[in-house]
Design a protein around this motif. Structure first.
Motif, short mmCIF file in Angstrom:
data_model
loop_
_atom_site.label_atom_id
_atom_site.label_comp_id
_atom_site.label_asym_id
_atom_site.label_seq_id
_atom_site.Cartn_x
_atom_site.Cartn_y
_atom_site.Cartn_z
N VAL A 48 4.27 -3.70 -4.54
CA VAL A 48 5.50 -3.57 -3.96
C VAL A 48 6.54 -3.19 -4.93
N LYS A 49 7.54 -2.47 -4.61
CA LYS A 49 8.58 -2.13 -5.50
C LYS A 49 9.27 -3.60 -6.08
N ALA A 50 9.68 -3.58 -7.16
CA ALA A 50 10.35 -4.96 -7.74
C ALA A 50 11.47 -5.56 -6.87
N ALA B 130 10.42 -10.50 -3.75
CA ALA B 130 10.63 -11.81 -2.77
C ALA B 130 10.28 -11.56 -1.60
N ALA B 131 10.40 -10.59 -1.09
CA ALA B 131 9.89 -10.30 0.34
C ALA B 131 8.45 -10.41 0.64
N ALA B 132 7.86 -10.05 -0.40
CA ALA B 132 6.38 -10.42 -0.44
C ALA B 132 5.83 -11.68 -0.72
N TRP C 230 0.66 4.08 -15.92
CA TRP C 230 1.01 5.27 -16.56
C TRP C 230 1.05 6.34 -15.72
N PHE C 231 0.22 6.55 -14.57
CA PHE C 231 0.24 7.59 -13.90
C PHE C 231 1.43 7.73 -12.60
N PRO C 232 1.86 8.97 -12.32
CA PRO C 232 2.65 9.17 -11.31
C PRO C 232 2.11 9.42 -9.94
N ALA C 233 2.54 9.04 -8.93
CA ALA C 233 1.88 9.06 -7.51
C ALA C 233 3.18 9.20 -6.78
N THR C 234 2.90 10.33 -5.54
CA THR C 234 4.30 10.20 -4.48
C THR C 234 3.86 10.05 -3.17
N ARG C 235 4.57 9.61 -2.39
CA ARG C 235 4.41 9.21 -1.20
C ARG C 235 5.30 9.91 -0.28
N GLU C 236 4.66 10.91 0.68
CA GLU C 236 5.74 11.35 1.76
C GLU C 236 5.83 10.39 2.67
N LEU D 205 17.39 0.94 -5.21
CA LEU D 205 16.68 1.59 -6.65
C LEU D 205 16.26 0.21 -7.32
N GLU D 206 15.18 0.45 -8.15
CA GLU D 206 14.93 -0.53 -8.98
C GLU D 206 15.74 -0.70 -10.38
N TRP D 207 17.19 -0.45 -10.21
CA TRP D 207 18.02 -0.32 -11.34
C TRP D 207 17.99 -1.33 -12.17
N GLY E 136 0.62 -5.21 4.16
CA GLY E 136 1.77 -4.23 3.83
C GLY E 136 2.69 -4.72 4.70
N ARG E 137 3.85 -3.76 4.81
CA ARG E 137 4.84 -4.14 5.76
C ARG E 137 4.85 -3.27 6.82
N SER E 138 4.44 -2.05 6.90
CA SER E 138 4.31 -1.15 7.90
C SER E 138 2.71 -0.99 8.38
N LYS E 139 2.69 -1.29 9.84
CA LYS E 139 1.16 -0.93 10.32
C LYS E 139 0.77 0.57 10.22
N GLN F 122 3.89 -3.00 -11.50
CA GLN F 122 5.29 -2.59 -11.27
C GLN F 122 5.90 -2.03 -12.58
N ASN F 123 7.01 -1.36 -12.54
CA ASN F 123 7.65 -0.83 -13.86
C ASN F 123 8.59 -2.05 -14.05
N GLY F 124 9.02 -2.26 -15.59
CA GLY F 124 9.88 -3.12 -16.12
C GLY F 124 8.90 -3.83 -17.17
N PRO G 158 0.80 -1.14 0.03
CA PRO G 158 0.14 -0.09 -0.08
C PRO G 158 0.84 1.15 0.06
N GLY G 159 1.75 1.35 -1.06
CA GLY G 159 2.59 2.55 -1.20
C GLY G 159 1.92 3.52 -2.07
N ALA G 160 2.56 4.32 -2.80
CA ALA G 160 2.10 5.35 -4.00
C ALA G 160 0.86 4.52 -4.84
N ILE G 161 1.40 3.72 -5.66
CA ILE G 161 0.61 2.93 -6.51
C ILE G 161 -0.46 2.19 -5.90
N GLY G 162 -0.41 1.52 -4.84
CA GLY G 162 -1.07 0.56 -4.35
C GLY G 162 -2.11 1.43 -3.90
N1 LIG Z 1 5.25 5.88 -7.78
C1 LIG Z 1 4.97 6.01 -8.94
O1 LIG Z 1 4.55 7.22 -9.45
C2 LIG Z 1 5.16 4.91 -10.08
C3 LIG Z 1 5.45 3.81 -9.75
N2 LIG Z 1 5.55 2.75 -10.25
C4 LIG Z 1 6.15 1.42 -10.03
O2 LIG Z 1 5.08 0.83 -9.07
C5 LIG Z 1 5.75 -0.07 -8.33
C6 LIG Z 1 5.33 0.37 -6.80
O3 LIG Z 1 5.97 1.64 -6.75
P1 LIG Z 1 5.59 2.77 -5.42
O4 LIG Z 1 4.06 2.72 -5.26
O5 LIG Z 1 6.15 4.08 -6.00
O6 LIG Z 1 6.22 2.04 -4.25
P2 LIG Z 1 6.16 2.58 -2.69
O7 LIG Z 1 7.59 2.44 -2.13
O8 LIG Z 1 5.37 4.04 -2.64
O9 LIG Z 1 5.36 1.13 -2.07
C7 LIG Z 1 5.68 0.20 -1.90
C8 LIG Z 1 4.74 -0.64 -0.68
O10 LIG Z 1 5.01 -1.82 -0.45
C9 LIG Z 1 5.15 -2.02 0.94
N3 LIG Z 1 5.97 -3.20 1.09
C10 LIG Z 1 7.34 -3.20 0.93
N4 LIG Z 1 7.86 -4.58 1.35
C11 LIG Z 1 6.70 -5.37 1.44
C12 LIG Z 1 6.33 -6.88 1.79
N5 LIG Z 1 6.99 -7.49 2.10
N6 LIG Z 1 4.93 -6.90 1.90
C13 LIG Z 1 3.90 -6.17 1.66
N7 LIG Z 1 4.16 -4.75 1.51
C14 LIG Z 1 5.47 -4.38 1.35
C15 LIG Z 1 5.96 -0.66 1.16
O11 LIG Z 1 5.99 -0.66 2.69
P3 LIG Z 1 6.45 0.65 3.45
O12 LIG Z 1 5.42 1.50 3.74
O13 LIG Z 1 6.91 -0.21 4.67
O14 LIG Z 1 7.56 1.11 2.68
C16 LIG Z 1 5.13 0.33 0.43
O15 LIG Z 1 3.73 0.52 1.10
C17 LIG Z 1 7.37 -0.14 -8.57
O16 LIG Z 1 7.56 -0.93 -9.33
C18 LIG Z 1 7.36 1.39 -9.34
O17 LIG Z 1 8.19 1.32 -10.22
C19 LIG Z 1 5.01 2.68 -11.80
C20 LIG Z 1 4.45 3.94 -12.13
C21 LIG Z 1 4.37 5.30 -11.18
#
Ligand SMILES: NC(=O)C1=CN([C@@H]2O[C@H](COP(=O)(O)OP(=O)(O)OC[C@H]3O[C@@H](n4cnc5c(N)ncnc54)[C@H](OP(=O)(O)O)[C@@H]3O)[C@@H](O)[C@H]2O)C=CC1
Ligand SMILES: CC(C)(CO)C(=O)C(=O)O
Length: 297
Positions: A75-77, A81-83, A125-131, A259-261, A35-38, A101-103, A13-17
């Motif tokens: 989750v990031k790429a 594995a951790a998911a 296709w869309f950008p989202a940011t997470r503070e 980084l997702e290099w 998720g990873r953080s409560k 995920q990208n890639g 549940p990060g930016a895209i989730g």
């Molecule tokens: N942001 C963007 O604008 C865009 C991103 N993408 C792609 O989307 C994908 C996701 O990116 P983005 O949303 O930015 O990433 P974020 O870092 O914002 O979100 C990743 C989320 O996954 C959680 N997480 C990490 N490890 C685990 C785990 N083991 N189990 C469950 N949850 C976990 C993180 O938790 P925690 O809160 O603890 O960090 C975080 O909430 C990437 O591949 C990115 O390249 C594609 C297009 C646009």
């Protein structure tokens, strides 16, 4: 997670989730959040509006309510594995896993972790940011592209009418590589610590064009239908973007995260080797990104 055919979960549940979870919640399909953080809930900022998605964010796969019909993996790429335990807990033979995920290697990376179920990649296709610790901000209307493949119809059905548009394409390869070119070029921001404004420089413009030509040659060898003007078009797109527009790999760099290099940049080098295509710019960019991400030092 509601019962019936709408058992939907979001892993990551990060930016895209968070954007996808909000789109689902608004449709009455509040997902189970893994998720990873409560956190008690998710918050999405769209212009002046704040949308709240009820949580909690579950962090223990033992709390899984059982198998889902549809799982969005966001989750990031580097975190896939951790998911794996979440995927095991939420997937059964009928589950569709949509990888946000990208890639261009989502299937190869996720299928080995999904013992049962169908994996469908998506272009996000869309950008989202997470503070850190704050809400997610949506920067443009959510849009996904999926291949014409088993499982895509489930994603389309679940998101139909929501704020997240879904397009099913007969030429997903071209779309996925077009997006990869965008991501590869955006990787330069993680090296300089600068935002889109930097592409207005002549020297960076020349470097980016050379890099994109190299990426496009590999993409074409992989079957993507990219026209000759694609690199120039992309450069113009970056140059006309707001000067402060970032990218998720820059956000990771700024926050000291891996980084997702590999999936965004090294993949071009790897596929270039397979096709016998030289990738001299990748050969410089990739080690720098890898070292910035993983050290040592
Ligand atoms: N942001 C963007 O604008 C865009 C991103 N993408 C792609 O989307 C994908 C996701 O990116 P983005 O949303 O930015 O990433 P974020 O870092 O914002 O979100 C990743 C989320 O996954 C959680 N997480 C990490 N490890 C685990 C785990 N083991 N189990 C469950 N949850 C976990 C993180 O938790 P925690 O809160 O603890 O960090 C975080 O909430 C990437 O591949 C990115 O390249 C594609 C297009 C646009
Ligand atoms: C912003 C966008 C859509 C393009 O770089 C992206 O994919 C990312 O930030 O990872």
């Amino acid at each position: 997670m509601p019962g019936g055919l709408d058992r939907v979960a979001v892993i990551g549940p990060g930016a895209i989730g968070t954007v996808v979870a909000a789109a689902l919640h608004e449709q009455g399909r509040t997902p189970f959040i893994a998720g990873r953080s409560k956190r008690p809930e998710l918050q999405l900022q769209v212009d002046d509006e704040t949308l709240t998605v009820p949580g909690p964010v579950h962090t223990d796969p033992a709390e899984s309510p059982g198998t889902a019909d549809l799982v969005f993996l966001a989750v990031k790429a580097t975190q896939t594995a951790a998911a794996a335990d979440w995927l095991a807990a939420l997937c059964g033979p009928e589950t569709v896993v949509c990888v946000l995920q990208n890639g261009v290697e989502q299937r190869e990376m996720v299928e080995p972790l999904v013992r049962a179920g169908t994996v469908v990649p998506a272009v996000v296709w869309f950008p989202a940011t997470r503070e850190l610790g704050g809400p997610v901000t949506l920067l443009s209307p959510p849009r996904l592209s999926l291949p014409e493949a088993p499982g895509a119809i489930v994603v389309e059905d679940v998101l139909r009418g929501s704020r997240c548009a879904v397009e099913v394409s007969t030429d997903f390869t071209t779309l996925a590589w077009r997006k990869l070119l965008q991501n590869a070029a955006a990787g330069l921001m993680a090296l300089t610590g600068r935002r889109s404004g930097m592409y207005r420089r002549d020297d960076i413009g020349r470097l980016m064009l050379g890099y994109l030509e190299e990426c496009a040659a590999v993409a074409r060898a992989e079957g993507a239908q990219l026209t000759d003007d694609e690199p120039r078009r992309l450069l113009d797109q970056f140059r006309t973007a707001p000067v402060d527009r970032g990218t998720s790999i820059l956000a990771d760099r700024e926050q000291g995260r891996p980084l997702e290099w590999d999936v965004r940049n090294a993949v071009i080098q790897r596929r270039g080797i397979v096709h016998g295509i030289p990738t001299p710019i990748s050969d410089v960019v990739v080690p720098l990104l890898a070292a910035a991400s993983d050290g040592p030092g």
